[in-house]
Structures are given as C-alpha cells and as structure tokens.
Design an enzyme around this catalytic site. Structure first.
Site, mmCIF file in Angstrom:
data_model
loop_
_atom_site.group_PDB
_atom_site.id
_atom_site.type_symbol
_atom_site.label_atom_id
_atom_site.label_comp_id
_atom_site.label_asym_id
_atom_site.label_seq_id
_atom_site.Cartn_x
_atom_site.Cartn_y
_atom_site.Cartn_z
ATOM 1 N N HIS A 151 0.846 -1.190 0.000
ATOM 2 C CA HIS A 151 0.000 0.000 0.000
ATOM 3 C C HIS A 151 0.880 1.238 0.000
ATOM 4 O O HIS A 151 2.113 1.133 0.048
ATOM 5 C CB HIS A 151 -0.986 -0.007 1.177
ATOM 6 C CG HIS A 151 -0.365 0.050 2.530
ATOM 7 N ND1 HIS A 151 0.395 -0.975 3.052
ATOM 8 C CD2 HIS A 151 -0.405 1.008 3.512
ATOM 9 C CE1 HIS A 151 0.793 -0.671 4.275
ATOM 10 N NE2 HIS A 151 0.323 0.543 4.567
ATOM 11 N N HIS A 173 1.405 3.930 2.001
ATOM 12 C CA HIS A 173 1.924 4.701 3.135
ATOM 13 C C HIS A 173 3.449 4.843 3.063
ATOM 14 O O HIS A 173 4.153 3.930 2.634
ATOM 15 C CB HIS A 173 1.500 4.063 4.451
ATOM 16 C CG HIS A 173 0.059 4.314 4.787
ATOM 17 N ND1 HIS A 173 -0.640 3.567 5.698
ATOM 18 C CD2 HIS A 173 -0.810 5.260 4.325
ATOM 19 C CE1 HIS A 173 -1.886 4.021 5.784
ATOM 20 N NE2 HIS A 173 -2.008 5.044 4.962
ATOM 21 N N ASP A 175 5.866 4.660 5.073
ATOM 22 C CA ASP A 175 6.762 3.692 5.699
ATOM 23 C C ASP A 175 6.718 2.330 5.007
ATOM 24 O O ASP A 175 7.267 1.355 5.520
ATOM 25 C CB ASP A 175 6.452 3.545 7.195
ATOM 26 C CG ASP A 175 5.034 3.083 7.483
ATOM 27 O OD1 ASP A 175 4.129 3.365 6.670
ATOM 28 O OD2 ASP A 175 4.814 2.432 8.529
ATOM 29 N N HIS A 176 6.120 2.290 3.821
ATOM 30 C CA HIS A 176 6.119 1.082 2.990
ATOM 31 C C HIS A 176 6.661 1.358 1.586
ATOM 32 O O HIS A 176 7.071 0.415 0.911
ATOM 33 C CB HIS A 176 4.706 0.507 2.899
ATOM 34 C CG HIS A 176 4.187 0.028 4.223
ATOM 35 N ND1 HIS A 176 4.083 -1.306 4.546
ATOM 36 C CD2 HIS A 176 3.769 0.708 5.316
ATOM 37 C CE1 HIS A 176 3.617 -1.422 5.781
ATOM 38 N NE2 HIS A 176 3.421 -0.205 6.265
ATOM 39 N N HIS A 208 -7.421 -0.930 5.688
ATOM 40 C CA HIS A 208 -6.401 -0.020 6.214
ATOM 41 C C HIS A 208 -6.254 1.164 5.261
ATOM 42 O O HIS A 208 -6.247 2.325 5.684
ATOM 43 C CB HIS A 208 -5.089 -0.788 6.357
ATOM 44 C CG HIS A 208 -3.952 0.021 6.881
ATOM 45 N ND1 HIS A 208 -3.921 0.548 8.148
ATOM 46 C CD2 HIS A 208 -2.770 0.380 6.294
ATOM 47 C CE1 HIS A 208 -2.783 1.204 8.335
ATOM 48 N NE2 HIS A 208 -2.080 1.126 7.218
ATOM 49 N N ASP A 242 -0.182 -4.067 6.252
ATOM 50 C CA ASP A 242 -0.825 -3.616 7.482
ATOM 51 C C ASP A 242 -2.287 -4.056 7.569
ATOM 52 O O ASP A 242 -3.071 -3.444 8.298
ATOM 53 C CB ASP A 242 -0.759 -2.090 7.586
ATOM 54 C CG ASP A 242 0.641 -1.579 7.889
ATOM 55 O OD1 ASP A 242 1.552 -2.415 8.070
ATOM 56 O OD2 ASP A 242 0.830 -0.350 7.923
ATOM 57 N N HIS A 273 4.815 -4.896 10.875
ATOM 58 C CA HIS A 273 5.143 -4.164 12.098
ATOM 59 C C HIS A 273 5.256 -5.111 13.283
ATOM 60 O O HIS A 273 4.576 -6.142 13.346
ATOM 61 C CB HIS A 273 4.072 -3.116 12.421
ATOM 62 C CG HIS A 273 4.047 -1.957 11.481
ATOM 63 N ND1 HIS A 273 4.889 -0.877 11.604
ATOM 64 C CD2 HIS A 273 3.280 -1.717 10.390
ATOM 65 C CE1 HIS A 273 4.641 -0.007 10.638
ATOM 66 N NE2 HIS A 273 3.663 -0.503 9.886
#
Length: 254
Positions: free
Chosen positions: A55, A57, A59-60, A113, A132, A170
């Site tokens: 996805h 975001h 941090d990905h 998410h 996530d 995570h």
C-alpha cells in the site's frame, strides 16, 4: 524455494527480502528505508529485481525511488492505487500472479487499512506478505476503508491454509496481545501465546512471522463471528461486522 530475510527498520517496521535461488531473482517487500536493504543485498551478493508494495503509506514505499536509482529494479503495486505508489512499473490486481523466478505469488485485494491495499500470497512457499491488513494478534487501523471492507479482507485471508506464515509489516504484537487479553482473558490458547510473546520481546526477538492457524485461534479480529468472543463483548448473536467494528473501536482507544 523462497529464501526470506527479515530486516527491521525505523522503530517497528519489518522489510523483507525474497530470493529465488534458481533464477537468482530478488524482491523486497515494503521498503521504508533504502540503506538497510542495500546493505543486506550487498552482504549476500544479491541483485534487486523488484519492489513489492502492499500500500501507499510512506513507511512502505519511502525507499522506492532510491532503490530504483541504485539498482534499476522495477516497482510492483496495486493497479487501483498506482498514482500513490512512487515509481510504479508493474500494476497488478486481484487474482493476478507475480512471478519471482520459479516462485509465484497470487495478488489479493484486501482494502480496509487503505482503499488500495493488496497482499502477496506465495502458496507453494506458505508465505503471506500482508502489509498492514493483518498483524500478529491484530489488524490495521481503518484509515480509509470501512469496517465491512476490513472484515471482508480479513475473512479472505482467514480462508488461507493454517500452515501459512504471516509476514506482517510491524512489531505490534505485545500491545496487541495485551489488548486481546482484555477481550478474552480466560481463552487458553491466547494465554499460552501471550506468554511466548512476552518471552520473545523480553529478549528483543521478533514475534513475526506467525502461523495463520494460530492467528485464527487467538487473534480477536479474526474471531468476530465466534460465539464465545461475541459473548465476552455482550454482543451475542450480533452481525460479525458489528462485532469487528466494536473490537476496532476498542483497540483504537487502548
């Protein structure tokens, strides 16, 4: 056979290198940072061929541009969210198959998410990379999707074989475990699992990956249609999506 290397980055993210030995092809899943990935590649003398994003975001996908510049790799992501995946080259959707050498991953759309979230299921390697959507003893917050969308996505993942290893993105397991105990404090499989989680984290060891069969038995977010869990919430007989929504509300406040 898929060789999987887990790389901790940031404060609690996991990035994964996937290496197929026959072809020598290598992919990285959800790279938040470039340097740890490049260091792990250099240590093993592997060449990066693909980035797999679940996805959009930061941090990905944060390392997508740097990894493309450094290695010439191709970025793979969800067709329906291509505008938010930096550097995307290969656009995939539900039911498509991604091939890493001789290893094959089926793409599963799992919104909730985010609206454009996907997972990669390497069936023959019993490996699920779910970003996530599903966590060890938890699930992702609903930043864009609805409870109904997330519950449907979790049910889709719940249908996969019990022997599937869940590689989530995570290290949230200890807090998830403590929340799960507020829902089912007397559930024996959960109590036993929490003891193991606490022991691992006390040694600063990862709790990920986890077995999907164990998630089905202990993760409250996969148990919203289980009568015992519903009763513990005072929601016996309620629609599963309503039970799930209540669980998510409680976790958000935990």
């Amino acid at each position: 056979m898929l060789e999987i290397v887990q790389i901790p980055v940031l404060s609690d993210n996991y990035v994964y290198l996937l290496h197929e030995g026959v072809s020598g092809q290598t992919a990285v899943v959800d790279p938040a940072e470039a340097e740890p990935v490049l260091a792990a590649l250099a240590q093993r003398r592997w060449t990066l061929d693909y980035v797999l994003n679940t996805h959009h975001h930061w941090d990905h996908v944060g390392a997508n541009p740097a990894l493309k510049q450094a290695t010439g790799c191709r970025v793979v992501g969800f067709r329906g969210d291509a505008r938010r995946i930096p550097g995307i080259d290969v656009q995939l959707a539900e039911g498509d198959v991604f091939e890493l050498g001789e290893c094959r991953a089926r793409v599963l759309e799992v919104p909730g998410h985010t609206l454009g979230h996907v997972a990669y299921w390497f069936e023959a390697d019993a490996a699920l990379f779910c970003g996530d959507t599903l966590f060890a003893l938890g699930c992702g917050r609903l930043f864009e999707g609805t409870p109904a969308q997330m519950w449907d996505s979790l049910c889709k993942l719940r249908m996969l074989p019990d022997q599937t290893w869940v590689y989530c993105a995570h290290e949230y397991t200890l807090k998830n475990a403590r929340f799960a105990l507020t829902i089912e404090p007397d559930h024996p499989p959960l109590l036993e699992r929490v003891r193991r989680v606490e022991a691992l984290r006390a040694q600063d060891l990862p709790t990920v990956p986890s077995l999907l069969g164990e998630e089905k038995a202990t993760n409250p977010f996969l148990r919203a249609d289980v009568p015992e869990l519903q009763a513990s919430l005072g929601m016996a007989g309620a629609p599963a999506v309503e039970v799930f929504a209540e669980l998510r509300r409680r976790r958000d406040r935990f």
